[in-house]
Design a protein around this motif. Structure first.
Motif, short mmCIF file in Angstrom:
data_model
loop_
_atom_site.label_atom_id
_atom_site.label_comp_id
_atom_site.label_asym_id
_atom_site.label_seq_id
_atom_site.Cartn_x
_atom_site.Cartn_y
_atom_site.Cartn_z
N MET A 274 -0.26 7.62 10.38
CA MET A 274 -0.28 8.18 9.35
C MET A 274 0.40 8.87 8.31
N VAL A 275 0.29 9.11 7.18
CA VAL A 275 1.28 9.81 6.00
C VAL A 275 0.37 10.77 5.49
N TYR A 276 1.15 12.19 5.19
CA TYR A 276 0.61 13.23 5.20
C TYR A 276 1.35 12.67 3.73
N LEU A 277 0.40 12.80 2.76
CA LEU A 277 1.14 12.89 1.03
C LEU A 277 1.60 14.16 0.57
N GLU A 278 3.02 14.90 0.20
CA GLU A 278 2.53 16.00 0.12
C GLU A 278 2.08 16.49 -1.93
N ILE A 279 2.74 15.11 -2.71
CA ILE A 279 1.75 15.51 -4.46
C ILE A 279 0.51 15.02 -3.81
N TYR A 280 -0.71 15.24 -4.97
CA TYR A 280 -1.47 15.21 -4.65
C TYR A 280 -2.08 13.91 -5.60
N GLU A 281 -0.72 13.46 -7.31
CA GLU A 281 -1.62 12.29 -7.74
C GLU A 281 -1.05 11.35 -6.93
N ASP A 282 0.34 11.12 -5.97
CA ASP A 282 1.05 10.46 -5.08
C ASP A 282 -0.55 9.67 -4.35
N ASN B 197 -6.82 -3.42 -2.53
CA ASN B 197 -6.80 -3.45 -1.73
C ASN B 197 -7.63 -4.38 -0.69
N ALA B 198 -8.47 -3.58 0.06
CA ALA B 198 -9.30 -3.97 1.06
C ALA B 198 -10.66 -2.86 1.25
N PRO B 199 -11.79 -3.16 -0.27
CA PRO B 199 -13.22 -2.68 -0.22
C PRO B 199 -13.57 -2.34 0.96
N MET B 200 -13.70 -3.25 1.67
CA MET B 200 -14.86 -3.66 2.58
C MET B 200 -14.81 -2.92 4.23
N LYS B 201 -13.28 -2.86 4.02
CA LYS B 201 -12.73 -1.56 5.31
C LYS B 201 -12.41 -0.80 4.85
N THR B 202 -12.08 0.12 4.05
CA THR B 202 -11.60 1.18 3.32
C THR B 202 -12.46 3.00 3.81
N ARG B 203 -13.13 3.24 4.59
CA ARG B 203 -13.14 4.63 4.69
C ARG B 203 -12.19 5.81 4.03
N CYS B 204 -12.89 6.70 4.12
CA CYS B 204 -12.79 7.83 3.41
C CYS B 204 -13.82 9.16 4.80
N VAL B 205 -12.65 10.43 5.29
CA VAL B 205 -13.05 11.06 5.49
C VAL B 205 -12.69 12.41 4.99
N LEU B 206 -13.41 13.44 4.87
CA LEU B 206 -13.08 14.49 4.30
C LEU B 206 -13.36 16.14 5.57
N VAL C 257 -8.07 8.59 4.20
CA VAL C 257 -8.52 7.32 3.29
C VAL C 257 -7.57 6.08 4.51
N THR C 258 -7.86 5.11 5.19
CA THR C 258 -8.17 4.22 5.92
C THR C 258 -8.53 3.24 5.55
N ASP C 259 -7.80 2.19 6.07
CA ASP C 259 -8.33 0.74 6.17
C ASP C 259 -8.13 0.39 7.56
N ASN C 260 -7.48 0.97 8.24
CA ASN C 260 -7.41 0.53 9.96
C ASN C 260 -5.64 -0.22 9.78
N ASP C 261 -5.20 -0.43 8.72
CA ASP C 261 -3.86 -0.63 8.72
C ASP C 261 -3.35 -0.14 8.90
N MET C 262 -3.73 1.06 7.39
CA MET C 262 -2.50 1.82 6.88
C MET C 262 -3.48 2.83 6.36
N CYS C 263 -2.79 4.19 6.74
CA CYS C 263 -4.27 5.36 6.82
C CYS C 263 -3.13 6.94 6.16
N ILE C 264 -3.95 6.99 5.04
CA ILE C 264 -2.86 8.36 4.07
C ILE C 264 -3.70 9.53 4.26
N GLN C 265 -3.07 10.58 4.04
CA GLN C 265 -4.12 11.70 3.81
C GLN C 265 -3.08 12.62 3.41
N PHE C 266 -4.04 13.70 3.25
CA PHE C 266 -3.44 14.81 2.23
C PHE C 266 -4.73 16.50 2.83
N LYS C 267 -3.51 16.72 2.81
CA LYS C 267 -4.76 18.23 2.95
C LYS C 267 -3.93 19.24 1.84
#
Length: 80
Positions: free
Chosen positions: A1-9, A20-29, A42-52
């Motif tokens: 899991m990757v936390y990105l520091e800059i919102y635009e990124d 890249n994977a519209p049928m597998k992607t899901r979002c949690v707030l 936001v994740t697609d089971n292969d990659m997970c990105i996070q922001f806080k």
């Protein structure tokens, strides 16, 4: 899991992940009451990105992004 520091990124990475994977992607707030911040994942089971954030301005941007992603996910679902 990757936390990105800059919102635009985070926004670009989330959109790219969805495209890249519209049928597998899901979002949690999620709101972390003890720390007073919102967390987005936001994740697609292969990659997970996070922001806080605890910024009201970034929260508005997150709201726009989530709204846009949900609109894409809900429209043309039978074409995918």
């Amino acid at each position: 899991m990757v936390y990105l520091e800059i919102y635009e990124d985070f926004e670009r990475a989330a959109e790219r992940l969805y495209l890249n994977a519209p049928m597998k992607t899901r979002c949690v707030l999620k709101y972390d009451h003890s720390k007073g911040c919102f967390k987005v994942k936001v994740t697609d089971n292969d990659m997970c990105i996070q922001f806080k954030t605890d910024s009201q301005q970034e929260l508005k941007k997150i709201e726009k992004l989530m709204s846009s992603l949900i609109k894409h996910m809900a429209s043309n679902s039978e074409d995918k």
